[in-house]
Scaffold this active site. Structure first.
Site, PDB file in Angstrom:
ATOM      1  N   ARG A 225       0.830  -1.204   0.000  1.00  0.00           N
ATOM      2  CA  ARG A 225       0.000   0.000   0.000  1.00  0.00           C
ATOM      3  C   ARG A 225       0.861   1.248   0.000  1.00  0.00           C
ATOM      4  O   ARG A 225       2.031   1.231   0.394  1.00  0.00           O
ATOM      5  CB  ARG A 225      -0.955   0.042   1.195  1.00  0.00           C
ATOM      6  CG  ARG A 225      -0.256   0.097   2.555  1.00  0.00           C
ATOM      7  CD  ARG A 225      -0.173   1.504   3.107  1.00  0.00           C
ATOM      8  NE  ARG A 225       0.669   1.559   4.298  1.00  0.00           N
ATOM      9  CZ  ARG A 225       1.940   1.904   4.293  1.00  0.00           C
ATOM     10  NH1 ARG A 225       2.545   2.218   3.177  1.00  0.00           N
ATOM     11  NH2 ARG A 225       2.650   1.950   5.419  1.00  0.00           N
TER      12      ARG A 225
ATOM     13  N   GLU B 285       0.208  10.178   8.247  1.00  0.00           N
ATOM     14  CA  GLU B 285       1.354   9.367   8.672  1.00  0.00           C
ATOM     15  C   GLU B 285       1.569   9.436  10.166  1.00  0.00           C
ATOM     16  O   GLU B 285       1.517  10.506  10.764  1.00  0.00           O
ATOM     17  CB  GLU B 285       2.610   9.874   7.955  1.00  0.00           C
ATOM     18  CG  GLU B 285       3.520   8.755   7.511  1.00  0.00           C
ATOM     19  CD  GLU B 285       2.852   7.866   6.479  1.00  0.00           C
ATOM     20  OE1 GLU B 285       2.420   6.752   6.862  1.00  0.00           O
ATOM     21  OE2 GLU B 285       2.737   8.269   5.318  1.00  0.00           O
ATOM     22  N   HIS B 286       1.802   8.262  10.749  1.00  0.00           N
ATOM     23  CA  HIS B 286       2.092   8.133  12.186  1.00  0.00           C
ATOM     24  C   HIS B 286       0.912   8.599  13.046  1.00  0.00           C
ATOM     25  O   HIS B 286       1.119   9.129  14.146  1.00  0.00           O
ATOM     26  CB  HIS B 286       3.353   8.923  12.564  1.00  0.00           C
ATOM     27  CG  HIS B 286       4.624   8.247  12.145  1.00  0.00           C
ATOM     28  ND1 HIS B 286       5.171   7.180  12.811  1.00  0.00           N
ATOM     29  CD2 HIS B 286       5.455   8.488  11.096  1.00  0.00           C
ATOM     30  CE1 HIS B 286       6.289   6.805  12.213  1.00  0.00           C
ATOM     31  NE2 HIS B 286       6.475   7.579  11.162  1.00  0.00           N
TER      32      HIS B 286
ATOM     33  N   GLY C 108       8.585   1.477   3.055  1.00  0.00           N
ATOM     34  CA  GLY C 108       7.410   2.235   3.468  1.00  0.00           C
ATOM     35  C   GLY C 108       6.173   1.888   2.677  1.00  0.00           C
ATOM     36  O   GLY C 108       5.188   2.625   2.696  1.00  0.00           O
TER      37      GLY C 108
ATOM     38  N   SER D 207       5.516  -4.012   2.917  1.00  0.00           N
ATOM     39  CA  SER D 207       5.850  -5.387   2.543  1.00  0.00           C
ATOM     40  C   SER D 207       5.683  -6.343   3.721  1.00  0.00           C
ATOM     41  O   SER D 207       5.179  -7.461   3.563  1.00  0.00           O
ATOM     42  CB  SER D 207       7.278  -5.465   2.002  1.00  0.00           C
ATOM     43  OG  SER D 207       8.214  -5.007   2.968  1.00  0.00           O
TER      44      SER D 207
ATOM     45  N   ASP E 276      -2.047  -0.568   7.760  1.00  0.00           N
ATOM     46  CA  ASP E 276      -1.543  -1.436   6.704  1.00  0.00           C
ATOM     47  C   ASP E 276      -2.433  -2.659   6.517  1.00  0.00           C
ATOM     48  O   ASP E 276      -2.759  -3.060   5.393  1.00  0.00           O
ATOM     49  CB  ASP E 276      -0.119  -1.892   7.031  1.00  0.00           C
ATOM     50  CG  ASP E 276       0.848  -0.733   7.144  1.00  0.00           C
ATOM     51  OD1 ASP E 276       0.485   0.389   6.734  1.00  0.00           O
ATOM     52  OD2 ASP E 276       1.962  -0.940   7.652  1.00  0.00           O
TER      53      ASP E 276
ATOM     54  N   ASN F 194      14.130  -0.944   8.509  1.00  0.00           N
ATOM     55  CA  ASN F 194      13.278  -2.022   9.005  1.00  0.00           C
ATOM     56  C   ASN F 194      12.751  -1.586  10.372  1.00  0.00           C
ATOM     57  O   ASN F 194      13.514  -1.446  11.321  1.00  0.00           O
ATOM     58  CB  ASN F 194      14.078  -3.326   9.118  1.00  0.00           C
ATOM     59  CG  ASN F 194      13.190  -4.494   9.527  1.00  0.00           C
ATOM     60  OD1 ASN F 194      12.548  -4.453  10.571  1.00  0.00           O
ATOM     61  ND2 ASN F 194      13.165  -5.522   8.696  1.00  0.00           N
TER      62      ASN F 194
END
Length: 461
Positions: free
Chosen positions: A38, A44-45, A145, A148, A192, A235
């Site tokens: 996505r 964000e956050h 980002g 995955s 996500d 990561n």
């Protein structure tokens, strides 16, 4: 509504994964699972703070070939990308995900999804589990980002659920995957996993939480989104940076709660605090200025503010990999969250009421640019490579921002159709070429449109 089941349309990728599966397990796969990556357009956050976000699903995905066997109670994993090692373990409710120094192994993300499903089963059903055999193929860029890791967790859970004949609604699967991904040590908020299961082709989604719900966001005509990789990676589970931001927001909520005579130990998120106080976002911004100092807090400052003990702060507020942090910036993090929540609502309302035309696109682009500035300056989760990409993008875009956790990964840009190729050519020349990149551009800079969410495929026979 359960995840959709469709007939598999054969193509080069499905043929390859089928052949690999047959060569390893000496049988055809029983079914296939696809879960998309996505891109978050804005917001964000803030999902882990309880606020709505606006992502859309990508064409890039995690694709699994799955089969079951009636004996053994084993999980067997193979990745078509041979840099990832094979893995095998017993299939039971005692699956352990032990994290050592360095980033988690790829199969540990898969184990999160398996463990999440097994924990929903009654004890008697755990005694009669089949073996599950899986081949994994992924096209979502890793640590970019673009989700995955969450796509892999979600694909694993869906594969396990279908293998065990569990028909769980999409919302329940999304919530389960958001919870079980925390076994890898990341305190995420659920965006996500929600878009992975709830995405619909042709539109982005405005996703809200508790209860999880999604609303279609029809993007205005002439809105083209381009993703560009900064060629730096993070990561989330390998460092404390992400979890540090989570606890900074939590501590900000707890101190504001304490100063407003609420039980701070019951408060985890800024969004929950806002609901309890019954204030709007502008009022929360004003309250942030009244209750929080602009300079960093030490742990001792926090203990004094809350009139509590170090032990209780460790237990209620912090996570194991944030207990040694010496400084916390609470005012700046809260300021970003409340303003970003406002921007998401403005983005959604602009799309909802769009008459089309340049003014609409300019408004959306401005909101995206403001989001990046806030993430860079207040949330401090950008990266010099990301900032350079944003700067280079200004000539041909309406707005650019980092997408995902940050500290590397990708930018997403809103571009008018007539400028798309000019923009791509510009960043190839001015960003990638100086870094020595001359090929493979289809994987690091590409346009994207909203794709569908998770799906199970069965043989078309």
């Amino acid at each position: 509504m359960p995840v959709q089941i469709e007939k598999l349309i054969k193509n080069e990728r499905s043929e390859k994964i089928t052949n690999v599966f047959q060569s390893i397990y000496k049988k055809k796969p029983d079914f296939f699972v696809r879960v998309p990556g996505r891109v978050n357009l804005i917001g964000e956050h803030i999902d882990y703070c309880g606020y709505g976000v606006c992502p859309m699903a990508l064409d890039q995905d995690i694709f699994l070939a799955v089969g079951t066997a009636g004996e053994g109670k084993k999980l067997r994993l193979h990745n078509v990308d041979r840099k990832f090692e094979d893995f095998e373990c017993e299939l039971d409710d005692n699956i352990e995900i032990s994290l050592e120094n360095g980033p988690p192994k790829w199969y540990q993300y898969f184990l999160c999804g398996i463990k999440g499903i097994l924990e929903t089963l009654p004890k008697d059903q755990l005694q009669n589990l089949p073996s599950i055999c899986v081949v994994v193929s992924g096209t979502v860029p890793q640590s970019a980002g673009l989700s995955s890791s969450s796509a892999l967790v979600s694909a694993a859970a869906l594969a396990a659920a279908h293998s065990l004949k569990l028909q769980l609604p999409k919302e329940e699967l999304a919530n389960l995957c958001a919870r079980c991904e925390r076994y890898i040590g990341t305190q995420g908020g659920g965006m996500d996993q929600a878009i992975a299961f709830l995405a619909k082709e042709g539109c982005a989604k405005y996703i809200e939480f508790e209860p999880l719900r999604s609303t279609e966001v029809i993007l205005p005509t002439g809105a083209v989104f381009v993703i560009a990789h900064s060629l730096t990676n993070l990561n989330k589970a390998a460092t404390g940076d992400f979890n540090c931001r989570v606890v900074e927001c939590r501590l900000a909520a707890q101190i504001i709660a304490h100063k407003n005579s609420l039980d701070w130990t019951k408060i985890k998120r800024l969004g929950d605090l806002q609901k309890l106080l019954g204030l709007n976002l502008d009022e929360m911004l004003a309250l942030t200025g009244e209750c929080l100092k602009t300079t960093p807090y030490t742990k001792q400052d926090i203990i004094q503010e809350l009139n509590t003990t170090s032990s209780l702060v460790d237990t209620v507020s912090l996570t194991p990999n944030t207990r040694d942090i010496e400084k916390f910036k609470l005012y700046q993090r809260a300021l970003h969250v409340f303003n970003e929540a406002k921007r998401v609502k403005q983005f959604y309302e602009t799309c909802k009421n769009a008459a089309g035309g340049e003014d609409t696109l300019l408004t959306l682009g401005t909101l995206m640019s403001q989001s990046h500035e806030s993430l860079r300056d207040l949330y401090e989760c950008s990266h010099p490579q990301l900032d350079k990409l944003v700067e280079i993008s200004k000539s041909f875009t309406l707005g650019t921002r980092l997408t995902g956790a940050g500290w590397g990964g990708c930018t997403v840009s809103l571009v008018a159709p007539e400028n798309v190729q000019k923009f791509i050519d510009s960043i190839k020349e001015n960003f990638f070429k100086p870094l020595g990149v001359t090929e493979g551009f289809e994987f690091i800079v590409f346009t994207t449109t909203p794709k569908s969410g998770a799906c199970i495929y069965v043989h078309n026979e």
